[in-house]
Each structure stands twice: as C-alpha cells, then as structure tokens.
Design an enzyme around this catalytic site. Structure first.
Site, short mmCIF file in Angstrom:
data_model
loop_
_atom_site.label_atom_id
_atom_site.label_comp_id
_atom_site.label_asym_id
_atom_site.label_seq_id
_atom_site.Cartn_x
_atom_site.Cartn_y
_atom_site.Cartn_z
N SER A 141 39.78 47.86 39.07
CA SER A 141 40.46 48.98 39.71
C SER A 141 40.66 50.10 38.71
CB SER A 141 41.83 48.52 40.23
OG SER A 141 42.61 49.65 40.60
N TYR A 156 49.56 44.14 38.10
CA TYR A 156 48.27 44.36 38.78
C TYR A 156 47.30 45.05 37.82
CZ TYR A 156 45.04 46.24 42.36
OH TYR A 156 43.92 46.58 43.10
#
Ligand code: NAD
Length: 251
Positions: A141, A156
């Site tokens: 990401s 995350y």
C-alpha cells in the site's frame, strides 16, 4: 488473451466490490481459470460461479491459518495440477492512532496483511519450484511508503511495509527457480475497506493531492496485477508498482 489457460489463485477475492474480485474477473476475461480464496466458503463459491468463463473454483481459506493455506494449495493442485499466478491480496485495516494500538489489534493486522502473505506463498512455493515457473504478486500500500494512507493505522503501515521486504527477499530467493515476486502499492481505491467512513469533505481534500484527479477503482489495481501475472512482466521481479494516481511520486 494474456492469461490463456493459466491457473490463478487470488486471496481475499469474494467481495463483489473489492480489488480481489475485480482481479479475478479481469483474469477470467483474459482466459485464466481462477481460484478465489476468502474467509467464507459460500461467498467464495458464489463469487467464482459469477466469473466469466468456465472452470473457476471458490474455496474457504483464512490466510492466517497455515493448515488452511496448505489445504487450499492441495485442493488447487488436485484439481488443476499446477499454478501459474498467486495474488496475495487479502488484507484488513483499522483506522487508529499509535497509542490506540493494543496487542490484539497489532496481532490481527500483522497476521492477515503480512503473515498471511508468507503462509499462502509457502503453501504454493514447492509447486512453483517444481514447475520452474510462476508469478507471485503481493498487496502492499502507499501507506507503507509515505507513513500512513488514510484509513490504515501505523500497524497497517508497518504490515504493508513488511510485505515489501518479504516480497523482495522472496524475489531474490526464488529468482533462480524462475519464480517472480512483485508488489503493488495502491493509493486510495474505492472499495468497502473504507467501511463507509469516506465523507464528501474527506474525498474533496484527498483529491487535491492526486494529480490524476480521481480516486482509484478496483479495476485500476486489477490491471497492474494482470501485468504481473502475465508474460508481459517476464523480466520483472522484486518490483513495486504504484497505482496511486500520482498521490506519491518518488524522487
Ligand atoms: P475488501 O475489504 O473489499 O477486501 C479484502 C478481502 O480480504 C475481503 O474479501 C475479506 O473477506 C478478505 N479477507 C480478510 N481477512 C482474510 C483472511 N484472514 N483470509 C482470507 N481473506 C481475508 O478491501 P480491498 O480494498 O479490496 O482490499 C484488498 C487489499 O488491498 C487489502 O490487502 C488492502 O489492504 C489492500 N489495499 C487497499 C487499498 C484501498 O484503498 N482500498 C489501498 C491499498 C491497499
């Protein structure tokens, strides 16, 4: 077609609006037989049945469970006898700040986003090696690269940054077996992962930082995965493909 008669396995692909299903659908349109892995067996089977073409399969597989990953690999190899492309797409997020991360949240986010990539890859690597061919694509990401996306907490970001390191190390190790490993780093993609928390004000604010002037669509990421799964990327390994509309442009 780019994936004619190829066998592709995609994790986290049962949700109709997700990146995984968009990838499954694009791969099927390009001639692949696709195996959808997700938490729920019925949802996986229904998603596989909805794909264009014939011969797809939907299985339950929690990627944090090594035995479930091995069972899925065994079922795939019994049915198709090979695997050409693995897409480690399953992931979860949690929009919290550093001091709000408790141990259970840390473990959950790490388990699905990072350990799951290792476990599912391990389940298929012996077959990839035997074939001396294959492609593994892993979901990272922009959050890993710029220190936070919009919906992911620091855990995350850490997990997705871990995916980059894991994938690059696997690329180096598996290169001599002609198995390629790459990552995709999307920006903000419109899927259900935002859990309905993307307000119009937030959207307008985010758009100011995106040169292409729109949020990403699941299909945008699916197209990058298609490149990585196909022979078009035959000499690409250890790579990272940004799919972020220019939200982050590296120096
Ligand atoms: P999504 O919530 O629609 O898809 C995630 C899928 O993973 C779901 O189908 C879910 O059931 C499945 N899943 C969750 N835990 C699992 C487990 N333990 N085992 C197997 N499957 C599991 O969201 P999405 O946006 O399509 O996300 C797909 C991937 O893209 C995720 O890894 C996410 O972190 C990553 N990502 C998303 C964005 C974005 O903006 N949407 C940006 C960058 C990266």
């Amino acid at each position: 077609m780019l994936l004619d008669s190829k066998i592709a396995v995609i994790s986290g692909a049962a949700g109709a609006r997700g990146i995984g299903y968009a990838t499954a659908s694009l791969f099927a349109q390009q001639g692949a037989q696709v195996v959808i892995l997700d938490l729920d067996k019925t949802a996986s089977a229904a998603a596989a049945a909805a794909l264009p073409g014939q011969g797809h399969l939907g299985l339950a597989c929690d990627v944090t469970d090594a035995a479930a990953c091995r069972d899925a690999a065994q079922a795939v190899l019994e049915r198709y006898g090979r695997i050409d492309a693995l897409v480690n797409n399953a992931g979860i997020t949690q929009p919290v700040k550093t001091m709000e991360i408790d141990q259970a949240s840390w473990d959950r986010i790490m388990d699905v986003n990072l350990r799951g990539v290792l476990l599912l890859s391990q389940a298929f690597i012996p077959q990839f090696r035997k074939q001396r061919a294959g492609s593994i694509a892993c979901m990272s990401s922009v959050s890993a690269q710029r220190g936070g996306g919009i919906f992911g907490g620091p855990h995350y970001s850490a997990a997705k940054a871990g995916v980059l390191g894991l994938a690059k190390a696997m690329a180096r190790e598996l290169g001599p077996d002609n198995v390629r490993v790459n990552c995709v780093t999307p920006g903000l993609i419109e899927t259900d992962i935002t859990g309905g928390k993307l307000t119009e004000d937030m959207r307008a604010d985010i758009l100011k930082g995106i040169p292409l002037g729109r949020l990403g669509q699941a299909r945008d990421v699916a197209s990058a995965y298609l490149f990585l799964a196909s022979d078009l990327s035959a000499y690409v390994t250890g790579g990272v493909i940004d799919v972020n509309g220019g939200m982050l442009i590296h120096g």
